[in-house]
Scaffold this motif. Sequence first.
Motif, PDB file in Angstrom:
ATOM      1  N   ASP A 287       9.894  -1.327   5.792  1.00  0.00           N
ATOM      2  CA  ASP A 287       8.629  -1.527   5.094  1.00  0.00           C
ATOM      3  C   ASP A 287       7.591  -2.222   5.980  1.00  0.00           C
ATOM      4  N   GLY A 288       7.635  -1.930   7.293  1.00  0.00           N
ATOM      5  CA  GLY A 288       6.641  -2.471   8.217  1.00  0.00           C
ATOM      6  C   GLY A 288       6.939  -3.869   8.742  1.00  0.00           C
ATOM      7  N   TYR A 289       8.141  -4.376   8.484  1.00  0.00           N
ATOM      8  CA  TYR A 289       8.512  -5.718   8.946  1.00  0.00           C
ATOM      9  C   TYR A 289       9.811  -5.678   9.748  1.00  0.00           C
ATOM     10  N   VAL A 290       9.920  -6.587  10.715  1.00  0.00           N
ATOM     11  CA  VAL A 290      11.114  -6.726  11.539  1.00  0.00           C
ATOM     12  C   VAL A 290      12.067  -7.691  10.843  1.00  0.00           C
ATOM     13  N   TYR A 291      13.320  -7.271  10.733  1.00  0.00           N
ATOM     14  CA  TYR A 291      14.389  -8.109  10.185  1.00  0.00           C
ATOM     15  C   TYR A 291      15.438  -8.283  11.276  1.00  0.00           C
ATOM     16  N   VAL A 292      15.644  -9.533  11.703  1.00  0.00           N
ATOM     17  CA  VAL A 292      16.596  -9.846  12.769  1.00  0.00           C
ATOM     18  C   VAL A 292      17.995  -9.915  12.173  1.00  0.00           C
ATOM     19  N   LEU A 293      18.920  -9.202  12.800  1.00  0.00           N
ATOM     20  CA  LEU A 293      20.287  -9.140  12.303  1.00  0.00           C
ATOM     21  C   LEU A 293      21.023 -10.447  12.554  1.00  0.00           C
ATOM     22  N   SER A 294      21.845 -10.814  11.585  1.00  0.00           N
ATOM     23  CA  SER A 294      22.667 -12.013  11.740  1.00  0.00           C
ATOM     24  C   SER A 294      24.139 -11.638  11.583  1.00  0.00           C
ATOM     25  N   ASP A 295      25.016 -12.582  11.884  1.00  0.00           N
ATOM     26  CA  ASP A 295      26.455 -12.374  11.713  1.00  0.00           C
ATOM     27  C   ASP A 295      26.908 -12.802  10.320  1.00  0.00           C
ATOM     28  N   GLU A 296      25.965 -13.278   9.508  1.00  0.00           N
ATOM     29  CA  GLU A 296      26.313 -13.784   8.183  1.00  0.00           C
ATOM     30  C   GLU A 296      26.580 -12.629   7.225  1.00  0.00           C
TER      31      GLU A 296
ATOM     32  N   TYR B 204       8.295   2.248  17.659  1.00  0.00           N
ATOM     33  CA  TYR B 204       8.616   3.462  16.936  1.00  0.00           C
ATOM     34  C   TYR B 204       8.160   3.350  15.486  1.00  0.00           C
ATOM     35  N   SER B 205       7.953   4.496  14.865  1.00  0.00           N
ATOM     36  CA  SER B 205       7.529   4.490  13.467  1.00  0.00           C
ATOM     37  C   SER B 205       8.741   4.610  12.551  1.00  0.00           C
ATOM     38  N   GLY B 206       8.517   4.340  11.275  1.00  0.00           N
ATOM     39  CA  GLY B 206       9.587   4.471  10.283  1.00  0.00           C
ATOM     40  C   GLY B 206      10.482   3.254  10.243  1.00  0.00           C
ATOM     41  N   ASN B 207      11.615   3.417   9.588  1.00  0.00           N
ATOM     42  CA  ASN B 207      12.610   2.358   9.488  1.00  0.00           C
ATOM     43  C   ASN B 207      13.487   2.428  10.732  1.00  0.00           C
ATOM     44  N   PHE B 208      13.038   1.771  11.752  1.00  0.00           N
ATOM     45  CA  PHE B 208      13.622   1.842  13.091  1.00  0.00           C
ATOM     46  C   PHE B 208      14.675   0.753  13.280  1.00  0.00           C
TER      47      PHE B 208
ATOM     48  N   TYR C 230      28.496  -5.841   4.605  1.00  0.00           N
ATOM     49  CA  TYR C 230      27.056  -6.086   4.492  1.00  0.00           C
ATOM     50  C   TYR C 230      26.709  -7.357   5.255  1.00  0.00           C
ATOM     51  N   TYR C 231      25.620  -7.282   6.023  1.00  0.00           N
ATOM     52  CA  TYR C 231      25.188  -8.427   6.815  1.00  0.00           C
ATOM     53  C   TYR C 231      23.719  -8.731   6.541  1.00  0.00           C
ATOM     54  N   LYS C 232      23.411 -10.026   6.568  1.00  0.00           N
ATOM     55  CA  LYS C 232      22.028 -10.456   6.347  1.00  0.00           C
ATOM     56  C   LYS C 232      21.163 -10.119   7.551  1.00  0.00           C
ATOM     57  N   ALA C 233      19.924  -9.759   7.234  1.00  0.00           N
ATOM     58  CA  ALA C 233      18.902  -9.567   8.260  1.00  0.00           C
ATOM     59  C   ALA C 233      17.685 -10.355   7.791  1.00  0.00           C
ATOM     60  N   ASN C 234      17.263 -11.325   8.582  1.00  0.00           N
ATOM     61  CA  ASN C 234      16.179 -12.233   8.210  1.00  0.00           C
ATOM     62  C   ASN C 234      14.831 -11.711   8.701  1.00  0.00           C
ATOM     63  N   ARG C 235      13.862 -11.717   7.795  1.00  0.00           N
ATOM     64  CA  ARG C 235      12.535 -11.205   8.146  1.00  0.00           C
ATOM     65  C   ARG C 235      11.885 -12.105   9.185  1.00  0.00           C
ATOM     66  N   GLU C 236      11.461 -11.478  10.289  1.00  0.00           N
ATOM     67  CA  GLU C 236      10.862 -12.194  11.418  1.00  0.00           C
ATOM     68  C   GLU C 236       9.344 -12.121  11.379  1.00  0.00           C
ATOM     69  N   GLY C 237       8.814 -10.966  11.035  1.00  0.00           N
ATOM     70  CA  GLY C 237       7.366 -10.801  11.017  1.00  0.00           C
ATOM     71  C   GLY C 237       7.003  -9.338  10.928  1.00  0.00           C
ATOM     72  N   GLU C 238       5.712  -9.071  10.994  1.00  0.00           N
ATOM     73  CA  GLU C 238       5.224  -7.705  10.891  1.00  0.00           C
ATOM     74  C   GLU C 238       5.575  -6.919  12.150  1.00  0.00           C
ATOM     75  N   TYR C 239       5.909  -5.650  11.950  1.00  0.00           N
ATOM     76  CA  TYR C 239       6.249  -4.764  13.063  1.00  0.00           C
ATOM     77  C   TYR C 239       5.001  -4.024  13.503  1.00  0.00           C
ATOM     78  N   ALA C 240       4.691  -4.076  14.781  1.00  0.00           N
ATOM     79  CA  ALA C 240       3.458  -3.490  15.311  1.00  0.00           C
ATOM     80  C   ALA C 240       3.684  -2.049  15.728  1.00  0.00           C
ATOM     81  N   SER C 241       3.739  -1.145  14.756  1.00  0.00           N
ATOM     82  CA  SER C 241       3.928   0.263  15.108  1.00  0.00           C
ATOM     83  C   SER C 241       2.680   1.086  14.883  1.00  0.00           C
TER      84      SER C 241
END
Length: 166
Positions: free
Chosen positions: A37-46, A70-74, A105-116
């Motif tokens: 949805d236009g945002y970067v989510y950093v993967l965690s080990d949680e 890249y565009s889309g859910n990258f 299932y692993y958590k991915a924490n929102r980092e910020g907007e993705y510049a695509s």
Amino acid sequence: MNGNSLRRALLVSIVFMTIFLPHKTSADWAYSFVVWDGYVYVLSDEEVEVNQIDNEIGAVTKYSDIEGTYSGNFSNSYASGTKYFSIKDISTDEVIAIEDPKGHYYKANREGEYASSGSTDSLTENNSSPPVESSNVNLTLVIFLLALFPIIALGSYLIARRPHER
């Protein structure tokens, strides 16, 4: 040119190729992530418990291990088709869950907007090939030029071995 000169020329060629050829074999991403949805989510080990998974919200549409925009859910870690989920009682503005191939299932924490948006090297939905970078053209040119060194050395050696005409 004698045998020692030929060996010296070949050694110099090998040294040049070792020093000047890039050694990059894959992307050098700072971290593993997914885009949703236009945002970067950093993967965690949680890991997220199955009973905490809420609704499916999307999936990876593009995967690449080559740095770029890249565009889309990258994703730079998960293959196309990997599913994203919301987590019960947690906003997707903070965290989402990613299902790995083994069903965990692993958590991915929102980092910020993705510049695509507006990127000239973005992939479109109809084009799944990675962007062509100028470094690939430069690499080809360097390899070509360095391949000439042993050819020139061998040619010089063969010319030097011919009997001189008087």
